[in-house]
Design a protein around this motif. Structure first.
Motif, PDB file in Angstrom:
ATOM      1  N   UNK A 237       0.831  -1.203   0.000  1.00 31.59           N
ATOM      2  CA  UNK A 237       0.000   0.000   0.000  1.00 31.59           C
ATOM      3  C   UNK A 237       0.868   1.256   0.000  1.00 31.59           C
ATOM      4  N   UNK A 238       0.496   2.208  -0.833  1.00 36.58           N
ATOM      5  CA  UNK A 238       1.191   3.492  -0.902  1.00 36.58           C
ATOM      6  C   UNK A 238       0.476   4.487   0.010  1.00 36.58           C
ATOM      7  N   UNK A 239       1.227   5.080   0.924  1.00 38.79           N
ATOM      8  CA  UNK A 239       0.657   6.055   1.857  1.00 38.79           C
ATOM      9  C   UNK A 239       1.306   7.412   1.587  1.00 38.79           C
ATOM     10  N   UNK A 240       0.540   8.280   0.965  1.00 39.30           N
ATOM     11  CA  UNK A 240       1.021   9.635   0.653  1.00 39.30           C
ATOM     12  C   UNK A 240       0.160  10.610   1.446  1.00 39.30           C
ATOM     13  N   UNK A 241       0.679  11.062   2.583  1.00 39.59           N
ATOM     14  CA  UNK A 241      -0.117  11.856   3.498  1.00 39.59           C
ATOM     15  C   UNK A 241       0.021  13.353   3.358  1.00 39.59           C
ATOM     16  N   UNK A 242       0.923  13.802   2.496  1.00 40.90           N
ATOM     17  CA  UNK A 242       1.169  15.241   2.378  1.00 40.90           C
ATOM     18  C   UNK A 242       0.632  15.757   1.052  1.00 40.90           C
ATOM     19  N   UNK A 243      -0.149  16.839   1.114  1.00 39.46           N
ATOM     20  CA  UNK A 243      -0.749  17.471  -0.063  1.00 39.46           C
ATOM     21  C   UNK A 243      -1.533  16.455  -0.891  1.00 39.46           C
ATOM     22  N   UNK A 244      -2.365  15.707  -0.182  1.00 46.23           N
ATOM     23  CA  UNK A 244      -3.147  14.656  -0.836  1.00 46.23           C
ATOM     24  C   UNK A 244      -4.620  14.772  -0.424  1.00 46.23           C
ATOM     25  N   UNK A 245      -5.393  15.602  -1.128  1.00 43.47           N
ATOM     26  CA  UNK A 245      -6.798  15.791  -0.759  1.00 43.47           C
ATOM     27  C   UNK A 245      -7.612  14.502  -0.822  1.00 43.47           C
ATOM     28  N   UNK A 246      -7.273  13.610  -1.742  1.00 46.60           N
ATOM     29  CA  UNK A 246      -8.034  12.369  -1.859  1.00 46.60           C
ATOM     30  C   UNK A 246      -7.931  11.550  -0.578  1.00 46.60           C
ATOM     31  N   UNK A 247      -6.728  11.506   0.006  1.00 47.99           N
ATOM     32  CA  UNK A 247      -6.553  10.803   1.280  1.00 47.99           C
ATOM     33  C   UNK A 247      -7.359  11.496   2.374  1.00 47.99           C
ATOM     34  N   UNK A 248      -7.236  12.808   2.461  1.00 46.44           N
ATOM     35  CA  UNK A 248      -7.941  13.537   3.522  1.00 46.44           C
ATOM     36  C   UNK A 248      -9.455  13.380   3.417  1.00 46.44           C
ATOM     37  N   UNK A 249      -9.979  13.427   2.199  1.00 42.73           N
ATOM     38  CA  UNK A 249     -11.421  13.352   2.024  1.00 42.73           C
ATOM     39  C   UNK A 249     -11.980  11.979   2.341  1.00 42.73           C
ATOM     40  N   UNK A 250     -11.109  10.974   2.423  1.00 45.67           N
ATOM     41  CA  UNK A 250     -11.544   9.608   2.754  1.00 45.67           C
ATOM     42  C   UNK A 250     -11.034   9.178   4.124  1.00 45.67           C
ATOM     43  N   UNK A 251     -10.597  10.131   4.940  1.00 42.52           N
ATOM     44  CA  UNK A 251     -10.073   9.798   6.261  1.00 42.52           C
ATOM     45  C   UNK A 251     -11.227   9.655   7.252  1.00 42.52           C
ATOM     46  N   UNK A 252     -11.221   8.568   8.012  1.00 39.57           N
ATOM     47  CA  UNK A 252     -12.289   8.306   8.984  1.00 39.57           C
ATOM     48  C   UNK A 252     -11.714   8.193  10.398  1.00 39.57           C
ATOM     49  N   UNK A 253     -10.617   8.861  10.668  1.00 40.35           N
ATOM     50  CA  UNK A 253      -9.863   8.685  11.912  1.00 40.35           C
ATOM     51  C   UNK A 253      -9.855   9.943  12.764  1.00 40.35           C
ATOM     52  N   UNK A 254      -9.984   9.742  14.083  1.00 39.99           N
ATOM     53  CA  UNK A 254      -9.587  10.758  15.047  1.00 39.99           C
ATOM     54  C   UNK A 254      -8.455  10.180  15.884  1.00 39.99           C
ATOM     55  N   UNK A 255      -7.793  11.031  16.648  1.00 44.55           N
ATOM     56  CA  UNK A 255      -6.615  10.635  17.403  1.00 44.55           C
ATOM     57  C   UNK A 255      -6.791  10.966  18.877  1.00 44.55           C
ATOM     58  N   UNK A 256      -6.075  10.223  19.715  1.00 44.52           N
ATOM     59  CA  UNK A 256      -6.030  10.508  21.148  1.00 44.52           C
ATOM     60  C   UNK A 256      -4.582  10.631  21.581  1.00 44.52           C
ATOM     61  N   UNK A 257      -4.293  11.639  22.405  1.00 42.96           N
ATOM     62  CA  UNK A 257      -2.951  11.824  22.950  1.00 42.96           C
ATOM     63  C   UNK A 257      -2.806  10.995  24.231  1.00 42.96           C
ATOM     64  N   UNK A 258      -1.579  10.742  24.685  1.00 41.51           N
ATOM     65  CA  UNK A 258      -1.389   9.895  25.876  1.00 41.51           C
ATOM     66  C   UNK A 258      -2.076  10.417  27.131  1.00 41.51           C
ATOM     67  N   UNK A 259      -2.279  11.735  27.205  1.00 40.73           N
ATOM     68  CA  UNK A 259      -2.879  12.313  28.407  1.00 40.73           C
ATOM     69  C   UNK A 259      -4.386  12.518  28.280  1.00 40.73           C
ATOM     70  N   UNK A 260      -4.975  12.047  27.169  1.00 34.14           N
ATOM     71  CA  UNK A 260      -6.426  12.065  27.074  1.00 34.14           C
ATOM     72  C   UNK A 260      -7.029  13.241  26.339  1.00 34.14           C
ATOM     73  N   UNK A 261      -6.371  13.738  25.316  1.00 32.00           N
ATOM     74  CA  UNK A 261      -6.950  14.788  24.480  1.00 32.00           C
ATOM     75  C   UNK A 261      -7.330  14.202  23.123  1.00 32.00           C
ATOM     76  N   UNK A 262      -8.444  14.661  22.592  1.00 32.87           N
ATOM     77  CA  UNK A 262      -8.879  14.242  21.260  1.00 32.87           C
ATOM     78  C   UNK A 262      -8.239  15.182  20.243  1.00 32.87           C
ATOM     79  N   UNK A 263      -7.439  14.627  19.352  1.00 32.17           N
ATOM     80  CA  UNK A 263      -6.740  15.409  18.336  1.00 32.17           C
ATOM     81  C   UNK A 263      -7.340  15.046  16.981  1.00 32.17           C
ATOM     82  N   UNK A 264      -7.831  16.038  16.260  1.00 31.57           N
ATOM     83  CA  UNK A 264      -8.633  15.759  15.075  1.00 31.57           C
ATOM     84  C   UNK A 264      -7.821  15.549  13.809  1.00 31.57           C
ATOM     85  N   UNK A 265      -6.555  15.939  13.824  1.00 34.32           N
ATOM     86  CA  UNK A 265      -5.716  15.766  12.633  1.00 34.32           C
ATOM     87  C   UNK A 265      -4.263  15.827  13.064  1.00 34.32           C
TER      88      UNK A 265
END
Length: 316
Positions: A237-265
């Motif tokens: 699988x090719x993962x191109x995460x920079x300047x790639x609108x197609x990837x961003x528009x199909x992203x279904x992920x949120x993130x969590x930091x170790x101390x319990x913050x929700x990071x959206x990108x």
């Protein structure tokens, strides 16, 4: 359409959560982006805390949980974290540098981890050491031990000027051992423009090579990632995460930091919601509101119209 109770205003469901369980790491990768988490004094949440997060997530159709770091296996209680998330119905995978994988392989297999991504950026001990500060033989031992216990593995290979000449060898390694593989383009996060310029290498030669040797090509639903199927059924699988609108528009992920913050990108530090108190208090109502707010605030970092504007500006 993927089923989800949390859908942002761009029509993207939230079905995946990437959890940084620690910022601690025993490697020192020269390209490390720290999951976009900077300036944090880590106050790590407990396995029970992550179980609460996953229970609330699963209620909202967030099913897939990726545990990362730092180095997640540096936590001696990592198996307990996996157990907590699995026990509430979450599908758990792990991204690791592999240095402690041999030690944890049996217990992770018992907990039915879905798959494990192992960072393998070179098959040359000296190059591997330069890139990661780690011991290649120890990582390979972890890979083979995990395979002994039947764990499904993916290799993560970040393309750099230092290792671009190894892509055929690493693809062959994946084929030989029946592994899937992510070939990842470097992103300019956590490093100076000068360092990025020195380390960055393009994907064109690799893509051309995969076009020749693959028997099938398709795009994964998650982040619309191009995937090549090799004759032995290994998937690259090719993962191109920079300047790639197609990837961003199909992203279904949120993130969590170790101390319990929700990071959206990974690229945004202005879209972060502090959920630590709600987690520690086991406040279901407060955490639910934060998940719903995350869906309202979430947006693609790269949008087609923004890149078009940038291109016109650069060419004017």
């Amino acid at each position: 359409m993927v089923r989800s109770l949390l859908i942002d205003r761009f029509g993207r469901p939230i079905t995946h959560m990437r959890i940084s369980v620690t910022l601690r790491c025993n490697h020192s990768c020269i390209f490390c982006h720290r999951e976009g988490i900077f300036g944090l004094k880590s106050r790590e949440l407990s396995p029970g805390d992550w179980g609460f997060v996953a229970r609330m997530g699963v209620r909202n159709d967030i099913i897939y949980y990726k545990l990362t770091g730092g180095e997640p296996l540096i936590r001696d209680d990592i198996v307990d974290i996996v157990h907590e998330i699995r026990s509430v119905g979450g599908v758990v995978s792990i991204t690791t540098n592999g240095s402690r994988l041999a030690e944890f392989a049996e217990k992770l297999a018992e907990e039915k981890v879905d798959h494990i991504n192992v960072s393998l950026h070179s098959l040359k001990p000296d190059v591997f050491k330069t890139i990661t500060g780690g011991d290649l033989e120890r990582v390979l031992a972890g890979i083979f031990k995990a395979l002994e216990y039947g764990l499904k593995l993916k290799i993560d290979y970040v393309i750099l000027s230092l290792n671009i000449n190894e892509y055929k060898d690493l693809i062959s390694f994946a084929q030989k051992h029946g592994l899937d593989m992510n070939i990842i383009e470097l992103i300019p996060l956590g490093m100076s423009p000068e360092t990025y310029g020195k380390l960055h290498a393009g994907l064109n030669n690799i893509i051309n090579y995969l076009e020749k040797i693959s028997v099938k090509k398709y795009k994964k639903e998650f982040q619309s990632r191009p995937t090549y199927v090799l004759p032995n059924n290994s998937k690259i699988t090719i993962v191109k995460g920079w300047q790639n609108p197609e990837l961003c528009m199909k992203c279904t992920r949120i993130r969590m930091t170790p101390d319990g913050r929700i990071k959206l990108c990974i690229f945004r530090n202005d879209l972060v919601l502090d959920a630590r108190k709600a987690i520690l208090d086991r406040d279901e109502e407060a955490f639910q509101k934060l998940l719903e707010k995350a869906a309202l605030l979430r947006e693609p970092y790269f949008k087609p119209e923004n890149l078009a504007k940038s291109s016109r500006s650069n060419n004017s």
